[in-house]
Design a protein around this motif. Structure first.
Motif, PDB file in Angstrom:
ATOM      1  N   ASN A 208       0.828  -1.202   0.000  1.00  0.00           N
ATOM      2  CA  ASN A 208       0.000   0.000   0.000  1.00  0.00           C
ATOM      3  C   ASN A 208       0.863   1.253   0.000  1.00  0.00           C
ATOM      4  O   ASN A 208       0.532   2.243  -0.635  1.00  0.00           O
ATOM      5  N   GLU A 209       1.981   1.201   0.736  1.00  0.00           N
ATOM      6  CA  GLU A 209       2.853   2.373   0.850  1.00  0.00           C
ATOM      7  C   GLU A 209       3.440   2.763  -0.502  1.00  0.00           C
ATOM      8  O   GLU A 209       3.632   3.941  -0.792  1.00  0.00           O
ATOM      9  N   THR A 210       3.749   1.784  -1.335  1.00  0.00           N
ATOM     10  CA  THR A 210       4.311   2.084  -2.652  1.00  0.00           C
ATOM     11  C   THR A 210       3.318   2.898  -3.463  1.00  0.00           C
ATOM     12  O   THR A 210       3.658   3.919  -4.063  1.00  0.00           O
ATOM     13  N   GLU A 211       2.077   2.471  -3.479  1.00  0.00           N
ATOM     14  CA  GLU A 211       1.044   3.212  -4.207  1.00  0.00           C
ATOM     15  C   GLU A 211       0.896   4.614  -3.638  1.00  0.00           C
ATOM     16  O   GLU A 211       0.831   5.598  -4.385  1.00  0.00           O
ATOM     17  N   ALA A 212       0.861   4.734  -2.317  1.00  0.00           N
ATOM     18  CA  ALA A 212       0.657   6.039  -1.679  1.00  0.00           C
ATOM     19  C   ALA A 212       1.789   7.013  -2.010  1.00  0.00           C
ATOM     20  O   ALA A 212       1.541   8.176  -2.332  1.00  0.00           O
ATOM     21  N   VAL A 213       3.029   6.544  -1.954  1.00  0.00           N
ATOM     22  CA  VAL A 213       4.172   7.408  -2.248  1.00  0.00           C
ATOM     23  C   VAL A 213       4.151   7.828  -3.715  1.00  0.00           C
ATOM     24  O   VAL A 213       4.346   9.003  -4.047  1.00  0.00           O
ATOM     25  N   LEU A 214       3.907   6.885  -4.613  1.00  0.00           N
ATOM     26  CA  LEU A 214       3.886   7.214  -6.034  1.00  0.00           C
ATOM     27  C   LEU A 214       2.756   8.191  -6.367  1.00  0.00           C
ATOM     28  O   LEU A 214       2.947   9.113  -7.165  1.00  0.00           O
ATOM     29  N   LYS A 215       1.599   8.010  -5.751  1.00  0.00           N
ATOM     30  CA  LYS A 215       0.498   8.950  -5.968  1.00  0.00           C
ATOM     31  C   LYS A 215       0.885  10.344  -5.489  1.00  0.00           C
ATOM     32  O   LYS A 215       0.627  11.337  -6.163  1.00  0.00           O
ATOM     33  N   ALA A 216       1.503  10.429  -4.313  1.00  0.00           N
ATOM     34  CA  ALA A 216       1.876  11.725  -3.749  1.00  0.00           C
ATOM     35  C   ALA A 216       2.874  12.469  -4.637  1.00  0.00           C
ATOM     36  O   ALA A 216       2.819  13.687  -4.761  1.00  0.00           O
TER      37      ALA A 216
END
Length: 124
Positions: free
Chosen positions: A20-28
């Protein structure tokens, strides 16, 4: 941060399974530059992305790479970033449109790899 936006509007990055963190960082980082980011899970791969839509880049964890190629065969030519261990990277296809990151990795490395592939795809 002093970073110059390098991503072209309308590009699409997909995180296949992963954290989940990978998606969140890339979105940010990437969405403010006009790049869509989605995360799909192999069991729900048709819920977020149309089967006809091919992303610009795929981020796939090495443990999921085999499932990725069988569940999304139309994406086999899509540039990708593979995150895994040193011993497993030899199983993946080596070419200019594949980047490898060894765990543990820094998100800055992942973003640089994605931006490099996105820029490469725009110039070819």
């Amino acid at each position: 941060m002093g970073r110059t936006p390098k991503v072209v509007n309308g590009q699409h990055v997909v995180v296949f399974d992963g954290l989940n963190e990978t998606e969140a960082v890339l979105k940010a980082v990437l969405e403010p530059q006009g790049c869509r980011v989605n995360r799909i899970r192999q069991h729900h791969s048709d819920s977020l992305i149309s089967r006809n839509e091919v992303p610009s880049i795929v981020v796939v964890y090495d443990d999921d790479a085999e499932n990725f190629t069988t569940s999304q065969p139309d994406w086999n030519e899509v540039p990708r970033v593979i995150i895994g261990s040193v011993s497993k990277t030899s199983t993946a296809q080596h070419n200019q449109s594949t980047r490898f990151l060894v765990q543990p990795f820094q998100y800055a490395e992942l973003i640089d790899s994605i931006e490099s592939l996105l820029n490469q795809s725009e110039t070819t």
